[in-house]
Scaffold this active site. Structure first.
Site, PDB file in Angstrom:
ATOM      1  N   GLU A  50       3.691  -9.553  15.795  1.00  0.00           N
ATOM      2  CA  GLU A  50       2.901 -10.133  16.884  1.00  0.00           C
ATOM      3  C   GLU A  50       3.070 -11.658  16.923  1.00  0.00           C
ATOM      4  O   GLU A  50       3.248 -12.257  17.982  1.00  0.00           O
ATOM      5  CB  GLU A  50       1.438  -9.757  16.680  1.00  0.00           C
ATOM      6  CG  GLU A  50       0.633  -9.866  17.959  1.00  0.00           C
ATOM      7  CD  GLU A  50      -0.783  -9.378  17.753  1.00  0.00           C
ATOM      8  OE1 GLU A  50      -1.034  -8.694  16.729  1.00  0.00           O
ATOM      9  OE2 GLU A  50      -1.627  -9.675  18.614  1.00  0.00           O
ATOM     10  N   ARG A  76       0.821  -1.226   0.000  1.00  0.00           N
ATOM     11  CA  ARG A  76       0.000   0.000   0.000  1.00  0.00           C
ATOM     12  C   ARG A  76       0.848   1.266   0.000  1.00  0.00           C
ATOM     13  O   ARG A  76       0.355   2.350  -0.288  1.00  0.00           O
ATOM     14  CB  ARG A  76      -0.990  -0.019   1.170  1.00  0.00           C
ATOM     15  CG  ARG A  76      -2.133  -1.015   0.968  1.00  0.00           C
ATOM     16  CD  ARG A  76      -3.114  -0.997   2.119  1.00  0.00           C
ATOM     17  NE  ARG A  76      -2.550  -1.547   3.332  1.00  0.00           N
ATOM     18  CZ  ARG A  76      -2.643  -2.825   3.700  1.00  0.00           C
ATOM     19  NH1 ARG A  76      -3.293  -3.686   2.930  1.00  0.00           N
ATOM     20  NH2 ARG A  76      -2.112  -3.258   4.821  1.00  0.00           N
TER      21      ARG A  76
END
Ligand code: AMP
Length: 176
Positions: A98, A61
């Site tokens: 994460e 993006r």
């Protein structure tokens, strides 16, 4: 400054890609001619006097406005990609996410020590991926490194700006 037109056009998709995440879908900004122009124009105004010679976009993006901005600035555009995507020799940086580790790469010949680099991505959340991109660009020893996002998430528990550190100049167009 918070940009009303951009905020109005940004789509929020709840529980994507996993429950609990409020996903900010920038495709609704990219597809809109006025929003696309606002984003490129406003970032251009912030960076036009910095002598930027390379804009680094973070996959994927960060490629859209990053490339358009490079064109406006008269700079080159460099892709920062996920592992195994770039065909030439690369420098790499690994970082913890994460769940597990991730790696990003830039072609070895993409940046040199005369360059002034702007790293661009769509959104700042924890700052983990931008910190890795910053560390990767630092390996090239450029003259200066700036960081610019479209969106900064400032919801509770996210300290992206702090994670990047006070010594880096960071610009964002909208803060949520
Ligand atoms: P971070 O490394 O946590 O700052 O995450 C930033 C990267 O993850 C950017 O490339 C974003 O595109 C993506 N991202 C993280 N959180 C969101 C979100 N809530 N909405 C859209 N994209 C996100």
């Amino acid at each position: 400054m918070n940009n009303e037109t951009l905020l109005r056009n940004l789509r929020n998709i709840p529980d994507f890609p996993i429950p609990g995440i409020q996903f900010k879908d920038v495709s609704t900004l990219y597809k809109d001619a006025e929003c696309l122009k606002i984003m490129v124009d406003e970032l251009y105004e912030k960076y036009k006097d910095k002598g930027i010679t390379k804009v680094v976009g973070i996959e994927s993006r960060g490629f859209v406005v990053g490339a358009a901005l490079a064109l406006r600035l008269g700079a080159g555009f460099v892709m920062c990609r996920k592992p195994g995507k770039l065909p030439g020799d690369t420098k790499k940086e690994s970082y913890m996410k994460e769940y597990g580790e991730d790696t990003i790469e830039i072609h070895c010949d993409a940046i040199n020590n005369d360059d002034i680099v702007l790293i661009h991505d769509d959104l700042l959340a924890t700052g983990g991926s931008m910190k890795a991109a910053y560390n990767l660009v630092k390996q090239f020893n450029p003259r200066n490194i700036y960081i610019g996002f479209l969106i900064e998430l400032r919801i509770e528990g996210l300290h992206g700006r702090e994670a990047l550190g006070n010594d880096i100049e960071i610009e964002t167009l909208i803060r949520i």
